[in-house]
Design an enzyme around this catalytic site. Sequence first.
Site, short mmCIF file in Angstrom:
data_model
loop_
_atom_site.label_atom_id
_atom_site.label_comp_id
_atom_site.label_asym_id
_atom_site.label_seq_id
_atom_site.Cartn_x
_atom_site.Cartn_y
_atom_site.Cartn_z
N LYS A 37 -5.57 -6.37 -8.33
CA LYS A 37 -4.65 -5.33 -8.78
C LYS A 37 -3.36 -5.97 -9.30
O LYS A 37 -2.72 -6.76 -8.61
CB LYS A 37 -4.31 -4.38 -7.62
CG LYS A 37 -3.41 -3.22 -8.02
CD LYS A 37 -3.29 -2.21 -6.90
CE LYS A 37 -2.14 -2.44 -5.98
NZ LYS A 37 -0.82 -2.12 -6.51
N ASP A 65 -2.12 -1.19 -12.00
CA ASP A 65 -1.52 -0.11 -11.21
C ASP A 65 -0.05 0.08 -11.61
O ASP A 65 0.84 -0.44 -10.96
CB ASP A 65 -1.65 -0.49 -9.73
CG ASP A 65 -1.08 0.56 -8.81
OD1 ASP A 65 -1.05 1.75 -9.19
OD2 ASP A 65 -0.66 0.18 -7.69
N LYS A 67 1.30 3.20 -12.18
CA LYS A 67 1.77 4.50 -11.66
C LYS A 67 2.68 5.20 -12.66
O LYS A 67 3.86 5.48 -12.42
CB LYS A 67 2.47 4.32 -10.32
CG LYS A 67 1.58 3.78 -9.21
CD LYS A 67 2.23 3.84 -7.85
CE LYS A 67 1.31 3.38 -6.74
NZ LYS A 67 1.08 1.96 -6.67
N ASP A 70 5.87 10.28 -16.59
CA ASP A 70 6.82 10.57 -17.67
C ASP A 70 6.33 11.83 -18.39
O ASP A 70 5.34 12.44 -17.97
CB ASP A 70 6.88 9.36 -18.62
CG ASP A 70 8.26 9.23 -19.27
OD1 ASP A 70 8.82 10.26 -19.72
OD2 ASP A 70 8.77 8.10 -19.34
N THR A 121 1.02 6.16 0.31
CA THR A 121 0.73 5.95 1.74
C THR A 121 1.98 5.53 2.52
O THR A 121 1.95 5.46 3.74
CB THR A 121 -0.38 4.89 1.93
OG1 THR A 121 -0.12 3.78 1.07
CG2 THR A 121 -1.74 5.46 1.60
N ARG A 217 -0.67 -7.26 1.63
CA ARG A 217 -0.08 -8.17 2.61
C ARG A 217 -1.02 -8.71 3.68
O ARG A 217 -0.89 -9.89 4.05
CB ARG A 217 1.16 -7.50 3.24
CG ARG A 217 2.31 -7.43 2.25
CD ARG A 217 3.40 -6.47 2.66
NE ARG A 217 2.96 -5.09 2.46
CZ ARG A 217 3.76 -4.04 2.61
NH1 ARG A 217 5.02 -4.21 2.98
NH2 ARG A 217 3.31 -2.83 2.40
O1 C5P Z 1 -1.61 -3.87 1.88
P1 C5P Z 1 -0.23 -3.64 1.36
O2 C5P Z 1 0.54 -2.60 2.13
O3 C5P Z 1 0.56 -4.89 1.15
O4 C5P Z 1 -0.50 -3.01 -0.08
C1 C5P Z 1 0.53 -2.79 -0.91
C2 C5P Z 1 -0.03 -2.55 -2.26
O5 C5P Z 1 -0.70 -1.29 -2.30
C3 C5P Z 1 1.05 -2.52 -3.30
O6 C5P Z 1 0.57 -3.22 -4.43
C4 C5P Z 1 1.21 -1.06 -3.60
O7 C5P Z 1 1.61 -0.83 -4.93
C5 C5P Z 1 -0.17 -0.53 -3.33
N1 C5P Z 1 -0.16 0.87 -2.96
C6 C5P Z 1 -0.76 1.77 -3.77
N2 C5P Z 1 -0.72 3.10 -3.45
C7 C5P Z 1 -0.15 3.50 -2.34
C8 C5P Z 1 0.44 2.58 -1.50
C9 C5P Z 1 0.42 1.23 -1.84
O8 C5P Z 1 -1.34 1.42 -4.79
N3 C5P Z 1 -0.21 4.78 -2.00
#
Ligand code: C5P
Length: 245
Positions: A37, A65, A67, A70, A121, A217
Amino acid sequence: MPAKEARDYIVFALDVPTAGQAEELVDELGQEVGMFKVGLELFINSGPDFVRRLVTDRKVRVFLDLKLHDIPVTVGRAMERIAAMGVAMTTVHCGENRGMLEAAVEAAAGRVKVLGVTVLTSVAAADLRYAGFEERFSGHPQELVKHRAAMAFECGCSGVVCSGHEAAEIKKNFGKDFMAVVPGIRPDGGGRDDDQRRTVTPARALAAGADYLVVGRPIRDAGDRRAAARNIAGQVARALAAVPV
Ligand code: C5P
């Protein structure tokens, strides 16, 4: 298409700033995960040429990604550019109206899978209350996720990004082909002091029907990244054996 193996469920987030660092991670983890990603940090710093290099020269499957959020015409025009890059999946916020999602799907024209970001999340009920959402959503974030997933489904998105707590409900409501991409994966069950709030284990995400687990992470910051990725793939394999998909 060959059967999806456990590692194919893992999308590793290249959350590093430079192309050099990202390529080292691709070299290190290319055999352990199914997709990489590219998010805002790497894209802003290293740009579309780097993404094209990963896709075209290195044959890496990329989830871009960005996101997007707009007005519809701007999102549509940005999506035109993304769709020409050869990436597998990309993201648009479900946001306030359907126009943004419809513009994204129309511009993608089937060249890239468009996922609607439902509720990040990192967001908890208290955040939704603070943001002004009425009780039926702020008291129950999963209801807002479902509401936004319905928007994404009706607008023709390929799926959504949601937490593992909501994936099963999304599959139940919108069918198995509507993808649930799940970040906030914590192999040890959580307990980390970071910004994620609605976390799940790989096994729980798989049992809920997740199509992809986005992991950053827990692999990036591990002493042995390959071992960390293999540990997650092992958890995925065991979950797949227990839950036929
Ligand atoms: O596993 P970790 O918490 O480090 O993952 C973070 C990654 O997940 C980031 O790249 C973040 O942009 C992505 N993410 C996402 N959607 C979310 C939460 C986190 O794509 N709802």
